[in-house]
Scaffold this active site. Structure first.
Site, short mmCIF file in Angstrom:
data_model
loop_
_atom_site.label_atom_id
_atom_site.label_comp_id
_atom_site.label_asym_id
_atom_site.label_seq_id
_atom_site.Cartn_x
_atom_site.Cartn_y
_atom_site.Cartn_z
CG HIS A 1 80.53 39.90 26.39
ND1 HIS A 1 79.80 41.01 26.71
CD2 HIS A 1 81.83 40.33 26.26
CE1 HIS A 1 80.60 42.07 26.79
NE2 HIS A 1 81.85 41.69 26.52
CG HIS B 1 85.88 40.27 28.87
ND1 HIS B 1 85.89 41.41 29.65
CD2 HIS B 1 85.27 40.61 27.71
CE1 HIS B 1 85.30 42.39 28.99
NE2 HIS B 1 84.92 41.94 27.80
CD GLU B 2 85.15 38.53 24.38
OE1 GLU B 2 83.95 38.62 24.07
OE2 GLU B 2 85.94 39.51 24.38
CD GLU C 1 82.88 45.29 28.12
OE1 GLU C 1 82.17 44.84 27.18
OE2 GLU C 1 84.10 45.09 28.20
#
Lengths: 413, 413
Positions: free
Chosen positions: B271, B267-268, B297
């Site tokens: 980003h 997830h990160e 997001e």
């Protein structure tokens, strides 16, 4: 506006500037510890930007006006009062900074960050040719700075004054000239003595994890507060003073040496203790700042040498040292204590003993002075270094890395 | 001054501000990763100081003058040109910021840092009473900010506009109202299905060191450049965008879960990829910035969910996963792939599946909206949280830590 109000205004601005300086300290700490390599160009830009900002704050003409409002008033009559000390030091930094244009301050800062980054890459590769142009750029910038500061015939004094207020090259030369011969003589005597410590015991295998555990234990015992600081690894050991409750040190490890990391950590802890001992209520003002680099260094040297190599220190710690390292199981306290007190010319300053350390410092001072006086050019620096090493310590570095390129400091301006 | 010159001036100031913002990003990253606990008060002061500084730069009246010099000229006639986009966004941020006094901007920043620090200590202790006053202070400050921004009857829109320019609470309510029922229905169907994955296989023992090694391997394979970023541990996973070539992510480990750290890192990383993919030549200007939090997001969720739980992904990676973890030696790809695609109501948002995640988000949106509308007070927040959890997911948190206190975001304003 009355003097009291002007003083309050100056106090407020002083703290504002201190916040910026403490941000710069974090940028520099991170540069040497965790910043990824591809982010270092941006880091140099960030540091240059905040340096310009700090410079513009320090040189704000309104500070000059406010200083004039306070100077000569009753508020600063007692020269050792908080008000007088702060005003005196604000004046000093204002007068110095207003002589340097913001663009030059930013340029020096960028050259410094870039120089340090290049040094970190070039030193392990013994790559003098990559570093040389950066040193040349820095020497030129520092000469320019010195000439703008205007300290007359000895531009070095202008730069020295930033580290040791009021000190002069002539005075240091005098002190060193009295020390040099006796130190070289003393060294000769020690080298010819029939009693020589067995230093092989501190150059056995000392696993990194054991070094870190013992270092943490010892630092805690001597009062280093891990809730107000931390220890990390970097190419050159240093301390970073981020602010109240946040003082960090770094070290570097060599598994074939007990002494390198441990005494370096004691040294940096001495710097940290001095910072943590400054009066917190004066944080952000001259009254809450270190008085000089020399005093700072005296505190680190006390821990590294006067305390750290004393018999009392090791009577307390050696039990734990021996428990941690199997290499020392059969080594007695006396043998170990002698080993850490060995005097022996060596190439690396940060690992030098009490006698030869001073000669390392003299060598650097003399070369720096020659560079700033234009008696020496950067291209001839390695040869000059090696010549002095031969003359003072009888040694010739086998490469640049353990000679002229060993310290980070010149690369940082 | 002509439009071109005014634009150049604005560009220059935009980069100046961006350097300050990138320093603030480092201060925040360090706060959550390495800053010693006793230094956190100073850190909140530093962050408040730089926030005030950024605010004063953004609201510099000269920026308003310069914007007026450019707006309506030929330079910005083409609405999708670099010049027009930058000027439009500079105007937006100028108009927003000039409505907020510098003191309030600093106060919100300080309350935010302090709230996050308190959260980090209070969450593991399940200590709602320590956190509550900080949340109350933040809600009041954000209400004050919203009322100054002046978005009419729905103050929440003023705050939302900072994250999603142009978005409104009414529109989100509309979207969510259409999604809520079908999601709850779908969830019911899945829960009643006779085919259920065996999730026990991803909740065996996964040593931290193995998790770190596999994570590093996988991140490298999907293109995360460790020379332009790093992975650290923090109480709540986040990404920090320090600048070009320096994008950092954090994660947290649980040895009894394969999924928690790994999917959080994916997830990160999503980003990070988005930030690293922004046009570097426009760094420090709106053209080089993320367009909205929602788009950001979407990139992280694509990697975490669409890519990270796909069969194709695990066909490539599962060989290495099984090699790394003895707990998976006897587990087939199909069983593992089903386990990471499990849908099951759970208390923690960051570990939620594709279906229930949306319900977690709705719950937060509704409670936030009620807080800002003053339909709900912070003291009643835990009860309201638990009631919604029961209604949407059929679960009741056994404590605050896995309920209302699970996320850092509210503590950070």
């Amino acid at each position: 506006m009355n003097a009291k109000k002007a003083f309050e205004w100056l106090l407020d601005k002083s703290r504002d500037i201190a916040y910026l300086q403490s941000m710069k300290a974090l940028l520099i700490w991170d540069q040497h510890t965790f910043a990824p390599p591809k982010g270092l160009h941006h880091r140099a830009d960030q540091i240059a930007a905040i340096t310009r900002l700090i410079h513009s704050r320090i040189t704000d003409p309104k500070r000059g006006d406010m200083l004039r409002e306070v100077e000569g008033t009753d508020l600063v009559k007692d020269a050792s009062s908080v008000e007088a000390v702060n005003v005196r030091e604000w004046r000093r930094s204002f007068d110095r900074a207003t002589k340097i244009p913001e663009s030059l301050a930013g340029e020096i800062s960028r050259a410094s960050s870039e120089g340090e980054t290049v040094w970190e890459i070039a030193r392990p590769l013994n790559d003098w040719n990559s570093l040389r142009p950066h040193l040349e750029r820095l020497v030129n910038l520092k000469r320019e700075e010195a000439s703008l500061l205007g300290f007359g015939k000895e531009p070095y004094n202008a730069l020295l004054d930033d580290f040791e207020p009021g000190e002069t090259a002539a005075n240091i030369e005098l002190v060193f000239s009295k020390l040099r011969e006796p130190l070289v003589e003393l060294l000769k005597k020690i080298m010819c003595s029939s009693t020589r410590p067995d230093t092989s015991v501190v150059h056995r295998h000392f696993p990194r994890s054991g070094q870190q555990a013992f270092e943490k234990y010892a630092l805690k015992q001597i009062g280093f507060d891990f809730k107000a600081g931390r220890v990390n690894t970097s190419a050159h050991p240093f301390s970073a003073f981020i602010g109240p409750g946040d003082v960090r040190i770094t070290t570097r490890y060599d598994e074939s040496s007990f002494t390198m990391a441990f005494f370096s950590s004691l040294h940096e802890a001495g710097h940290a203790f001095y910072e943590l001992g400054l009066p917190q209520e004066h944080w952000g003002t001259p009254m809450g700042q270190a008085i000089s680099h020399g005093i700072h260094e005296s505190q680190s040297r006390i821990w590294e040498k006067l305390v750290g190599t004393s018999l009392g220190f090791w009577k307390y710690f050696y039990h734990e040292t021996r428990r941690q390292f199997s290499a020392l199981r059969e080594v007695s306290l006396d043998v170990f204590h002698s080993a850490v007190n060995d005097v022996n010319p060596s190439l690396i300053r940060t690992e030098a003993d009490e006698i030869t350390y001073n000669l390392h410092v003299m060598l650097r001072f003399e070369l720096e002075l020659a560079l700033i006086r234009q008696d020496l050019s950067v291209v001839d620096l390695p040869e000059a270094w090696n010549k002095k090493m031969k003359s003072y310590l009888g040694l010739t570095p086998p490469d640049y890395s353990s000679g002229v390129m060993q310290d980070i400091h010149w690369s940082g301006g």
